[in-house]
Write a protein that holds these residues in place. Sequence first.
Motif, PDB file in Angstrom:
ATOM      1  N   UNK A   1       0.862  -1.212  -0.133  1.00 46.54           N
ATOM      2  CA  UNK A   1       0.323   0.161   0.011  1.00 46.54           C
ATOM      3  C   UNK A   1       1.167   0.885  -0.108  1.00 46.54           C
ATOM      4  N   UNK A   2       1.605   1.486   0.998  1.00 48.18           N
ATOM      5  CA  UNK A   2       2.700   2.265   0.691  1.00 48.18           C
ATOM      6  C   UNK A   2       3.404   3.033  -0.373  1.00 48.18           C
ATOM      7  N   UNK A   3       4.278   1.672  -0.587  1.00 50.18           N
ATOM      8  CA  UNK A   3       4.859   1.645  -1.960  1.00 50.18           C
ATOM      9  C   UNK A   3       3.886   2.040  -3.381  1.00 50.18           C
ATOM     10  N   UNK A   4       2.680   1.573  -3.511  1.00 52.52           N
ATOM     11  CA  UNK A   4       2.074   2.462  -4.388  1.00 52.52           C
ATOM     12  C   UNK A   4       1.216   3.771  -4.510  1.00 52.52           C
ATOM     13  N   UNK A   5       0.790   3.920  -3.128  1.00 53.38           N
ATOM     14  CA  UNK A   5       1.078   5.382  -2.893  1.00 53.38           C
ATOM     15  C   UNK A   5       2.291   6.003  -3.282  1.00 53.38           C
ATOM     16  N   UNK A   6       2.973   5.577  -2.808  1.00 51.97           N
ATOM     17  CA  UNK A   6       4.467   6.712  -3.642  1.00 51.97           C
ATOM     18  C   UNK A   6       4.498   6.648  -4.680  1.00 51.97           C
ATOM     19  N   UNK A   7       4.241   5.621  -5.277  1.00 53.95           N
ATOM     20  CA  UNK A   7       4.235   5.900  -7.326  1.00 53.95           C
ATOM     21  C   UNK A   7       2.965   6.320  -7.909  1.00 53.95           C
ATOM     22  N   UNK A   8       2.174   6.882  -7.010  1.00 50.46           N
ATOM     23  CA  UNK A   8       0.758   6.912  -7.176  1.00 50.46           C
ATOM     24  C   UNK A   8      -0.526   6.085  -7.321  1.00 50.46           C
ATOM     25  N   UNK A   9      -0.155   5.259  -7.631  1.00 48.89           N
ATOM     26  CA  UNK A   9      -1.008   3.873  -7.548  1.00 48.89           C
ATOM     27  C   UNK A   9      -2.133   3.842  -6.774  1.00 48.89           C
ATOM     28  N   UNK A  10      -3.218   2.701  -6.725  1.00 47.47           N
ATOM     29  CA  UNK A  10      -4.301   2.757  -6.198  1.00 47.47           C
ATOM     30  C   UNK A  10      -3.639   2.493  -4.253  1.00 47.47           C
ATOM     31  N   UNK A  11      -4.673   2.386  -3.729  1.00 46.92           N
ATOM     32  CA  UNK A  11      -3.869   2.715  -1.848  1.00 46.92           C
ATOM     33  C   UNK A  11      -5.085   2.465  -1.400  1.00 46.92           C
ATOM     34  N   UNK A  12      -4.825   2.218  -0.144  1.00 44.65           N
ATOM     35  CA  UNK A  12      -6.589   1.278   0.664  1.00 44.65           C
ATOM     36  C   UNK A  12      -6.510   0.674   0.653  1.00 44.65           C
ATOM     37  N   UNK A  13      -7.611   0.022   0.866  1.00 47.26           N
ATOM     38  CA  UNK A  13      -8.449  -1.542   1.231  1.00 47.26           C
ATOM     39  C   UNK A  13      -9.963  -0.733  -0.441  1.00 47.26           C
TER      40      UNK A  13
END
Length: 169
Positions: free
Chosen positions: A157-169
């Motif tokens: 989740x953290x890595x996806x958020x840093x990359x601008x991808x989907x986050x959370x549940x």
Amino acid sequence: MTIEFPAPTVPAAGRTEVFLRYLDYFRDTVVAKVLALSEDDVRRSALPSGWTPLELVKHLRYVELRWIEWGFQGREVGDPWGDRRDERWFVGPEETRADLLAALRAQGRHTRAVVEGSDLDAIGAPGERWDGAGPASLERVLFHLVQEYARHLGHLDIVAELAGGPTGE
């Protein structure tokens, strides 16, 4: 991304179904998040620890292999630590996202078949996986797998958020 969370309020036939729902949810969410990232983002690390999303996918596949096939079933699996090189997770340049995700999904289908065909109280086969301790029950193995997936999905989740991808549940 709309993968339905297996809420505790949704009726289940028993503990086996609950374990399988959570494992499927976590696995499917990992797959969806990795598919949403660019090819560059899945092969590079955004964290000081240095792991990549593809290394995480390969690691999770091997976690299931080690605990279900090598551990619980007591099967010969070749190299149970094939996700590592020099004490780190490793993905070779020839390994593709599609192949690694297909291997994770296939491992999940194997896990499901084993769980559906076994009692949760069944004790694993003796072998190297247990590091000299007595084998664990399938329920304990599944609890460990749920913990592994939940923890690593949080990392992703953290890595996806840093990359601008989907986050959370």
